[in-house]
Design an enzyme around this catalytic site. Sequence first.
Site, PDB file in Angstrom:
ATOM      1  N   SER A 192       0.842  -1.150  -0.155  1.00 34.20           N
ATOM      2  CA  SER A 192      -0.021   0.169   0.145  1.00 34.20           C
ATOM      3  C   SER A 192       0.912   1.370  -0.111  1.00 34.20           C
ATOM      4  O   SER A 192       1.545   1.424  -1.001  1.00 34.20           O
ATOM      5  CB  SER A 192      -0.889   0.121   1.103  1.00 34.20           C
ATOM      6  OG  SER A 192      -2.000   0.657   0.865  1.00 34.20           O
ATOM      7  N   LYS A 196       4.208   1.920  -2.411  1.00 42.44           N
ATOM      8  CA  LYS A 196       4.799   3.096  -3.242  1.00 42.44           C
ATOM      9  C   LYS A 196       5.996   3.345  -2.780  1.00 42.44           C
ATOM     10  O   LYS A 196       6.958   3.726  -3.870  1.00 42.44           O
ATOM     11  CB  LYS A 196       3.825   4.242  -2.839  1.00 42.44           C
ATOM     12  CG  LYS A 196       2.179   4.213  -2.809  1.00 42.44           C
ATOM     13  CD  LYS A 196       1.466   5.268  -2.527  1.00 42.44           C
ATOM     14  CE  LYS A 196       0.240   5.210  -1.853  1.00 42.44           C
ATOM     15  NZ  LYS A 196      -0.829   4.839  -2.437  1.00 42.44           N
ATOM     16  N   TRP A 283      -9.962   1.058  -4.782  1.00 40.56           N
ATOM     17  CA  TRP A 283      -9.414   2.221  -4.720  1.00 40.56           C
ATOM     18  C   TRP A 283      -8.014   2.216  -5.166  1.00 40.56           C
ATOM     19  O   TRP A 283      -7.552   3.364  -5.475  1.00 40.56           O
ATOM     20  CB  TRP A 283      -9.252   2.281  -3.035  1.00 40.56           C
ATOM     21  CG  TRP A 283      -9.078   3.526  -2.587  1.00 40.56           C
ATOM     22  CD1 TRP A 283      -7.913   3.940  -1.505  1.00 40.56           C
ATOM     23  CD2 TRP A 283      -9.654   4.807  -2.494  1.00 40.56           C
ATOM     24  NE1 TRP A 283      -7.949   5.199  -1.192  1.00 40.56           N
ATOM     25  CE2 TRP A 283      -9.127   5.680  -1.845  1.00 40.56           C
ATOM     26  CE3 TRP A 283     -10.707   5.297  -3.176  1.00 40.56           C
ATOM     27  CZ2 TRP A 283      -9.159   7.256  -1.653  1.00 40.56           C
ATOM     28  CZ3 TRP A 283     -10.987   6.587  -3.251  1.00 40.56           C
ATOM     29  CH2 TRP A 283     -10.453   7.545  -2.281  1.00 40.56           C
ATOM     30  N   HIS A 335      -8.167  -5.562  -0.279  1.00 40.20           N
ATOM     31  CA  HIS A 335      -6.707  -4.775   0.233  1.00 40.20           C
ATOM     32  C   HIS A 335      -5.872  -5.437   1.619  1.00 40.20           C
ATOM     33  O   HIS A 335      -6.381  -5.142   2.391  1.00 40.20           O
ATOM     34  CB  HIS A 335      -6.995  -3.403   0.333  1.00 40.20           C
ATOM     35  CG  HIS A 335      -5.883  -2.395   0.511  1.00 40.20           C
ATOM     36  ND1 HIS A 335      -5.187  -2.033  -0.328  1.00 40.20           N
ATOM     37  CD2 HIS A 335      -5.305  -1.765   1.503  1.00 40.20           C
ATOM     38  CE1 HIS A 335      -4.191  -1.434  -0.201  1.00 40.20           C
ATOM     39  NE2 HIS A 335      -4.456  -0.978   1.254  1.00 40.20           N
TER      40      HIS A 335
HETATM   41  C1  GCU Z   1      -5.231   5.037   1.931  1.00 41.05           C
HETATM   42  C2  GCU Z   1      -4.510   5.757   0.711  1.00 41.05           C
HETATM   43  C3  GCU Z   1      -4.006   4.867  -0.003  1.00 41.05           C
HETATM   44  C4  GCU Z   1      -2.884   3.997   0.640  1.00 41.05           C
HETATM   45  C5  GCU Z   1      -3.516   3.337   1.717  1.00 41.05           C
HETATM   46  C6  GCU Z   1      -2.645   2.485   2.775  1.00 41.05           C
HETATM   47  O1  GCU Z   1      -6.215   4.284   1.463  1.00 41.05           O
HETATM   48  O2  GCU Z   1      -5.743   6.315   0.084  1.00 41.05           O
HETATM   49  O3  GCU Z   1      -3.139   5.578  -1.140  1.00 41.05           O
HETATM   50  O4  GCU Z   1      -2.276   3.074  -0.246  1.00 41.05           O
HETATM   51  O5  GCU Z   1      -4.237   4.118   2.399  1.00 41.05           O
HETATM   52  O6  GCU Z   1      -1.365   2.820   2.758  1.00 41.05           O
HETATM   53  O7  GCU Z   1      -3.145   1.604   3.215  1.00 41.05           O
END
Ligand code: GCU
Length: 354
Positions: A192, A196, A283, A335
Amino acid sequence: MLQELKRRDLPPVVTPGTTADNWQQRRREMIEILAREEYGFSPEPPDHVSAETTFLEERAWAGKAEHREIALKFPTPKGEFSFPVDLVIPYSDEKLPLFIYISFTKYPIGKYGPIEEIVDSGYALATFCYKDVTDDKDDDFSSGLAAMYPRENTGSAWGKISMWAWAASRVMDYVQTLDAIDKNRIFVVGHSRLGKTALWCGAQDPRFSAAVSNDSGCSGAAVSRGKEGERIRDIVTRFPHWFCENYRKYQDREEELPFDQHFLIASMAPRPVYVASAVEDLWADPKSEFLSCAAASSAYKLLGGRGLVSENHFPKPGDVFQEGEIGYHLRTGTHFLSRYDWQQFIKYMDRHFK
Ligand code: GCU
């Protein structure tokens, strides 16, 4: 799929004049764009890092591995900075591959970390909790590592994704000194927001032989043009501290980005990179993550590789593509960083690095 790629109208990673011989120049150019417009520039690495053992368990995980917690230390413009790192190194006569896992939680890294399975697969693990580097808050860059470097008043001063990625490179500095570890098989992994981070870390630091992004979505693996679910407006509103200020100008103006997220994946080339998506993670947008892999493939092809090797349509739930240097799977479910995901990462590394 090709039509969809055309529709997204992504800027090319292989520009006219880019050849296999000058690829590194193009790679640096893409990293420069990503730093300037999205994540912010990181400082030079420190001259040296050192480690103090703060805890040692010699027969951890049923006696199969050593677990050591260290305080990793290095000088900064405002004095010494330190954060805890946990190392789990299986007993073995051979040098071992290592995952550097950027974690949401402290050791033993909770629901996302099947440590015993990792050990049983013959992999060592180095892990740290991202919040021990700097808080995940819009705190005016006042916590942890953020406060140790002077902040330049430009739109491209580093955001927290850059800080966490830079910290993983400091762990890399340290593990380079360990005899037990095979320096040609060190991989960075994150889920998540930390997926990144793992991609940005691997893109910048060629000592990582591969990078793994799990469900990283917006501003991670997924291309922003035409993306569904989270958009740049959403992410810079809720998490402005992850990025440099320049990134904010692209909310609702994705088509004006001088790059897209496939630059991040292509900056790994020719090194392997793995992107994992989950069917219900709308998402993050699995389709845009997959398209990004397809679009980054031209860089690998330029260098004599294959990039993503998949069927010529969008993946079905359960599809796993591990033949090319860009690996991809689409897991069923939500997720999450699951055991299944880790098993795929291990299979992929076994295949590409043995
Ligand atoms: C939020 C955010 C995402 C990210 C996520 C996470 O949902 O919007 O961009 O990847 O958190 O890190 O769990």
